[in-house]
Design an enzyme around this catalytic site. Sequence first.
Site, mmCIF file in Angstrom:
data_model
loop_
_atom_site.group_PDB
_atom_site.id
_atom_site.type_symbol
_atom_site.label_atom_id
_atom_site.label_comp_id
_atom_site.label_asym_id
_atom_site.label_seq_id
_atom_site.Cartn_x
_atom_site.Cartn_y
_atom_site.Cartn_z
ATOM 1 N N SER A 159 0.850 -1.187 0.000
ATOM 2 C CA SER A 159 0.000 0.000 0.000
ATOM 3 C C SER A 159 0.883 1.233 0.000
ATOM 4 C CB SER A 159 -0.892 0.020 1.242
ATOM 5 O OG SER A 159 -1.480 1.292 1.436
ATOM 6 N N TYR A 185 0.291 -0.111 10.822
ATOM 7 C CA TYR A 185 -0.132 -0.453 9.460
ATOM 8 C C TYR A 185 0.974 -0.145 8.461
ATOM 9 C CZ TYR A 185 -2.726 -0.381 5.065
ATOM 10 O OH TYR A 185 -3.132 -0.608 3.774
#
Length: 321
Positions: A159, A185
């Site tokens: 990501s 994350y």
Amino acid sequence: MTTLQQPIASPFDAASTAADVMAGVDLSGRLAIVTGGYSGLGLVTAKCLADAGAQVIVPARDIERAHAALVGVKNVEVQPMDLSRPDAIQAFCADVVGRGHPVSLLINCAGVMASPLRRDAAGHESQFSINHLGHYRLTCGLWPALRASGDARVVAVSSRGHHIAGVDFDDIDFNRRAYDKWNAYGQSKTANALFAVALDQRGREQGVRAFSLHPGQILTDLGRHLSRDEIAAFDVLDENGQQKIAPELGLKTLEQGAATGLWCATSSALNGQGGVYCEDCNIATLNRPETGRKGVAPWAVDAEYAERLWRLSEQWTAMGV
């Protein structure tokens, strides 16, 4: 730093869809595995691979939900697996390898994002455990079947969130530093990219190449831990509460979001290449300050960091390739 992050001539771009990328692709006789293949990007990916003739296995923690999402889709089977449980991963891998059919494609698409602090049975922070260690175990467990293909690809869905944080090798599991769900994350998404670098180094001589990618910003179930205010802060919704679609800015439909992963998995333009991070159906450039978060952060494709993470993963899982 010396880098493989050089864009190539690709007929596709940020607006290209999964259908565009898969047009004319024939995967007959090939076996593909797609984690997260029953929702969001993973579901689009699994369907496209099956439509191209591949036999697709979707490992699922929620079997009933997976069957419901994939009802009527030919060439797809659902098998139980939980990325947070090493024993479940081991059982899944043993079943697949025991069939004796080479695995040509492994798409590691499942994941969690910005979740509250949780830990797995070994004490590892859950985002790192599921997003990285779970897929590391899965890939290692499937290694005999991947190697047997002679021409396999492993695709790690990272990501643009990897820009938030690199891997903090001194405290990966937030044992001493305060837990921050976004740093956790970002660390896990950097780990996905570093995993591809290290895996490709090990697999290239055995016919296994690895890639990582940013799919785009798409509102899916991945955002289930976000509040309305957090979603609003991303400025991805229009005045009617619908997601904005502007692929040139990274705001994509599911079909556009799945395109880069499918391109990494199937494009002949990538033959002989690997260990790179991709976006918008091309190899991404190294990030520059003036481009915001576009491109890949140097720490996410650093060979020394990749090796350090791999050795640590070997130590923590007692697995390797």
